[in-house]
Motif scaffolding. Structure first.
Motif, mmCIF file in Angstrom:
data_model
loop_
_atom_site.group_PDB
_atom_site.id
_atom_site.type_symbol
_atom_site.label_atom_id
_atom_site.label_comp_id
_atom_site.label_asym_id
_atom_site.label_seq_id
_atom_site.Cartn_x
_atom_site.Cartn_y
_atom_site.Cartn_z
ATOM 1 N N ASP A 1 0.897 -1.227 0.552
ATOM 2 C CA ASP A 1 0.254 0.277 -0.040
ATOM 3 C C ASP A 1 0.730 1.236 -0.316
ATOM 4 O OD1 ASP A 1 -1.303 2.601 1.086
ATOM 5 O OD2 ASP A 1 -3.011 0.591 1.325
ATOM 6 N N PRO A 2 0.541 2.231 -0.660
ATOM 7 C CA PRO A 2 1.291 3.152 -0.665
ATOM 8 C C PRO A 2 1.834 3.931 -0.097
ATOM 9 C CG PRO A 2 -0.145 3.074 -2.547
ATOM 10 C CD PRO A 2 -0.498 2.214 -1.879
ATOM 11 N N LEU A 3 0.657 4.356 1.054
ATOM 12 C CA LEU A 3 0.155 5.008 2.523
ATOM 13 C C LEU A 3 2.006 4.804 3.299
ATOM 14 C CD1 LEU A 3 -1.206 6.909 3.221
ATOM 15 C CD2 LEU A 3 -2.879 5.029 4.913
ATOM 16 N N PHE A 4 2.303 3.288 2.828
ATOM 17 C CA PHE A 4 3.528 3.131 4.231
ATOM 18 C C PHE A 4 4.466 3.477 3.458
ATOM 19 C CE2 PHE A 4 1.352 -1.621 4.551
ATOM 20 C CZ PHE A 4 1.233 -0.683 6.174
ATOM 21 N N GLY A 5 4.997 4.166 2.252
ATOM 22 C CA GLY A 5 5.622 5.006 1.807
ATOM 23 C C GLY A 5 5.624 6.375 2.332
ATOM 24 N N LEU B 1 -2.651 5.778 8.881
ATOM 25 C CA LEU B 1 -1.420 4.006 8.559
ATOM 26 C C LEU B 1 -1.861 3.209 9.744
ATOM 27 C CD1 LEU B 1 1.682 5.944 8.698
ATOM 28 C CD2 LEU B 1 0.996 4.100 7.092
ATOM 29 N N GLU B 2 -3.111 3.243 11.101
ATOM 30 C CA GLU B 2 -3.270 2.949 11.748
ATOM 31 C C GLU B 2 -4.792 1.973 11.233
ATOM 32 O OE1 GLU B 2 -2.333 4.682 16.482
ATOM 33 O OE2 GLU B 2 -3.806 5.701 15.016
ATOM 34 N N GLU B 3 -5.667 2.934 10.693
ATOM 35 C CA GLU B 3 -6.404 2.002 10.463
ATOM 36 C C GLU B 3 -5.875 1.396 9.220
ATOM 37 O OE1 GLU B 3 -9.628 4.686 7.279
ATOM 38 O OE2 GLU B 3 -8.928 5.727 8.999
ATOM 39 N N LEU B 4 -5.025 1.518 8.370
ATOM 40 C CA LEU B 4 -4.716 0.409 7.544
ATOM 41 C C LEU B 4 -3.901 -0.560 7.675
ATOM 42 C CD1 LEU B 4 -3.822 -0.076 4.504
ATOM 43 C CD2 LEU B 4 -1.656 0.741 4.370
ATOM 44 N N LEU B 5 -2.722 -0.483 8.802
ATOM 45 C CA LEU B 5 -2.460 -1.431 9.888
ATOM 46 C C LEU B 5 -3.762 -2.509 10.552
ATOM 47 C CD1 LEU B 5 0.311 0.097 11.419
ATOM 48 C CD2 LEU B 5 0.827 -1.423 9.805
ATOM 49 N N ALA B 6 -4.728 -2.049 10.995
ATOM 50 C CA ALA B 6 -5.893 -3.059 11.594
ATOM 51 C C ALA B 6 -6.640 -3.628 10.435
ATOM 52 C CB ALA B 6 -6.947 -1.606 11.464
ATOM 53 N N THR B 7 -6.057 -3.196 9.026
ATOM 54 C CA THR B 7 -6.644 -4.379 8.694
ATOM 55 C C THR B 7 -5.872 -5.603 8.361
ATOM 56 O OG1 THR B 7 -6.106 -3.548 6.399
ATOM 57 C CG2 THR B 7 -8.359 -2.340 6.790
ATOM 58 N N GLN B 8 -5.205 -5.148 8.083
ATOM 59 C CA GLN B 8 -3.986 -6.714 8.162
ATOM 60 C C GLN B 8 -3.566 -6.687 9.525
ATOM 61 O OE1 GLN B 8 -0.135 -4.253 6.962
ATOM 62 N NE2 GLN B 8 -1.159 -4.826 4.215
ATOM 63 N N VAL C 1 26.778 3.497 -10.297
ATOM 64 C CA VAL C 1 27.093 3.267 -9.150
ATOM 65 C C VAL C 1 26.175 1.930 -8.686
ATOM 66 C CG1 VAL C 1 27.397 3.709 -7.222
ATOM 67 C CG2 VAL C 1 28.461 5.566 -8.446
ATOM 68 N N LYS C 2 26.924 1.343 -8.048
ATOM 69 C CA LYS C 2 26.108 -0.262 -7.513
ATOM 70 C C LYS C 2 25.433 0.675 -5.905
ATOM 71 C CE LYS C 2 29.014 -3.025 -8.920
ATOM 72 N NZ LYS C 2 29.968 -4.089 -7.765
ATOM 73 N N PHE C 3 24.213 0.578 -5.805
ATOM 74 C CA PHE C 3 23.496 0.701 -4.700
ATOM 75 C C PHE C 3 22.674 0.654 -4.218
ATOM 76 C CE2 PHE C 3 20.039 3.578 -3.251
ATOM 77 C CZ PHE C 3 20.311 4.820 -2.294
ATOM 78 N N ARG C 4 23.273 0.402 -2.764
ATOM 79 C CA ARG C 4 21.861 -0.180 -1.542
ATOM 80 C C ARG C 4 20.679 -0.041 -1.833
ATOM 81 N NH1 ARG C 4 20.760 1.184 4.305
ATOM 82 N NH2 ARG C 4 19.429 -1.291 4.289
ATOM 83 N N SER C 5 19.501 -0.020 -1.704
ATOM 84 C CA SER C 5 18.270 0.517 -1.297
ATOM 85 C C SER C 5 18.014 -0.426 0.139
ATOM 86 C CB SER C 5 17.299 -0.120 -2.370
ATOM 87 O OG SER C 5 17.321 -0.688 -2.898
ATOM 88 N N TYR C 6 16.796 0.184 0.326
ATOM 89 C CA TYR C 6 16.079 -0.514 1.884
ATOM 90 C C TYR C 6 14.590 -0.545 1.455
ATOM 91 C CZ TYR C 6 15.886 4.337 3.310
ATOM 92 O OH TYR C 6 15.373 5.418 3.855
ATOM 93 N N ASN C 7 14.009 0.382 0.332
ATOM 94 C CA ASN C 7 12.532 0.064 0.733
ATOM 95 C C ASN C 7 12.733 0.501 -0.975
ATOM 96 O OD1 ASN C 7 12.971 3.204 0.304
ATOM 97 N ND2 ASN C 7 11.951 3.735 1.942
ATOM 98 N N ASN C 8 10.970 0.961 -0.870
ATOM 99 C CA ASN C 8 10.958 0.878 -2.470
ATOM 100 C C ASN C 8 11.006 2.507 -2.766
ATOM 101 O OD1 ASN C 8 8.852 -0.483 -1.128
ATOM 102 N ND2 ASN C 8 8.006 -0.644 -2.859
ATOM 103 N N ALA C 9 11.004 3.676 -2.242
ATOM 104 C CA ALA C 9 12.236 5.087 -2.197
ATOM 105 C C ALA C 9 12.954 5.181 -3.283
ATOM 106 C CB ALA C 9 11.538 6.142 -1.714
ATOM 107 N N THR C 10 13.627 4.342 -2.351
ATOM 108 C CA THR C 10 15.685 3.871 -2.056
ATOM 109 C C THR C 10 15.673 3.266 -3.680
ATOM 110 O OG1 THR C 10 15.710 1.865 -1.079
ATOM 111 C CG2 THR C 10 16.136 4.077 0.038
ATOM 112 N N SER C 11 14.649 2.620 -3.775
ATOM 113 C CA SER C 11 15.370 1.343 -4.786
ATOM 114 C C SER C 11 15.017 2.590 -6.195
ATOM 115 C CB SER C 11 14.425 0.288 -5.298
ATOM 116 O OG SER C 11 14.546 -0.595 -3.802
ATOM 117 N N ARG C 12 13.593 3.119 -5.931
ATOM 118 C CA ARG C 12 13.105 4.317 -7.183
ATOM 119 C C ARG C 12 13.666 5.269 -7.047
ATOM 120 N NH1 ARG C 12 11.116 5.000 -12.453
ATOM 121 N NH2 ARG C 12 10.266 6.226 -12.628
#
Ligand code: PCA
Length: 326
Positions: free
Chosen positions: A97-101, A126-133, A163-174
């Motif tokens: 879910d994009p909200l996590f970003g 976020l709390e609402e979204l997490l509750a659904t999970q 350059v070889k780039f270490r990513s840790y989430n979707n935003a860093t990969s993008r």
């Protein structure tokens, strides 16, 4: 005389209780970052607070450094009840879910204060979204502002090509894709090795993570760009939460509030301390130059537009409320 008898009787009753204590409920709490990292230190104190506050009813045992589950698996482990509670960087799940970003939109917020304002607005969503999970948020602590690490001088996005780039989430990969770098996902616990072996040559992260992982052994430059401040979230499995007495829930909430305050305070303190530490380790530390900053801001605009497109009405409402807030 009567009083003495009562005291003795009470004493005996206490002894009896101590001799047959109620079974403590043990909650395992996986955490992805090294034991010395401020998030892990905060988590260990939170765990102690809960154990003390519930009179030993609930014993939380923290497992830092990804020793029980690596970061990427922690959320699922809590959701499915493999563990009761755990800490995860939610922006690592933006593909669910994009909200996590929401905490990793480049250059929307750059300081702890701006970030706190954004979080206050985003939190109920976020709390609402997490509750659904099947997840209940207990507390959340930000990382310090994110800057760029390299093993060479970099003055523009053109210098990042290949350059070889270490990513840790979707935003860093993008970010890697848009800057012409080659993203490789590596957990924080593994980065020292990734840099030492050349699997990665660069990353965006906080001074805290670079310092914790002694990256000066392989990297030479840290550019402060204050791209965003992502957060770690401590979440409980909702079935476990609903099965917890109201009294113990209240203790956990109170310990969570203290942890969020203390962790945030530590994040702020740690920002300057770790910059100095990177410098002392031999790295060039300073603000990115105008060219690099301008290039990155343009990429940030693209990423912000992409996030808003993906996050729809809720995303737009959050950003609008943030821009309208004082
Ligand atoms: N450290 C974590 C996430 C953000 C940060 O500052 C990491 O690099 O994995």
């Amino acid at each position: 005389m009567t009083m003495v008898k009562t005291t003795v009787a009470l004493g005996a009753a206490t002894m009896a209780l101590m001799a047959a204590p109620a079974m403590a409920d043990k909650w395992d709490m996986p955490m992805a970052y090294s034991g010395s990292n401020f998030h892990s230190v905060t988590g260990a104190e939170f765990a102690k607070c809960v154990t003390t506050g519930t009179g030993g009813d609930i014993e939380i045992v923290t497992h830092p450094s990804g020793s029980l589950f690596p970061g990427a698996q922690i959320k699922r482990a809590i959701q499915t009840g493999q563990v009761q509670i755990g800490e995860r960087l939610l922006s690592g799940h933006q593909n669910e879910d994009p909200l996590f970003g929401v905490d990793s939109i480049p250059f929307l917020v750059s300081s702890f204060d701006e970030h706190a304002k954004l979080f206050e607005i985003a939190k109920p969503h976020l709390e609402e979204l997490l509750a659904t999970q099947n997840l209940t948020m207990v507390y959340s602590v930000p990382w310090p502002p994110q800057g760029l690490y390299f093993n060479k001088e970099v003055n523009s996005v053109a210098d990042m090509e290949g350059v070889k780039f270490r990513s840790y989430n979707n935003a860093t990969s993008r970010l890697a894709e848009l800057t012409g770098m080659l993203p490789v996902t590596v957990e924080a616990a593994e980065i020292s090795q990734a840099f030492a072996t050349g699997v990665a040559e660069s990353m965006v992260s906080s001074g805290a993570t670079g310092y914790d992982r002694k990256v000066w052994e392989s990297l030479s430059h840290f550019y402060e760009v204050d791209a965003w401040l992502p957060r770690n979230y401590i979440m409980v499995n909702s079935d476990v939460w609903n099965g917890t007495s109201e009294a113990n829930q209240n203790v956990i909430k109170a310990c969570g509030e203290i942890a969020e305050y203390a962790g945030t305070w530590r994040a702020k303190e740690y920002t300057g301390f770790t910059m100095a530490g990177l410098s002392a380790g031999g790295m060039e530390v300073g603000r990115a130059g105008d060219q690099l900053m301008g290039d990155l801001k343009a990429i940030g605009e693209t990423m912000t537009a992409e996030w808003l497109e993906a996050a729809g009405a809720t995303g737009q409402a959050i950003v609008d409320a943030y821009n309208a807030a004082e």
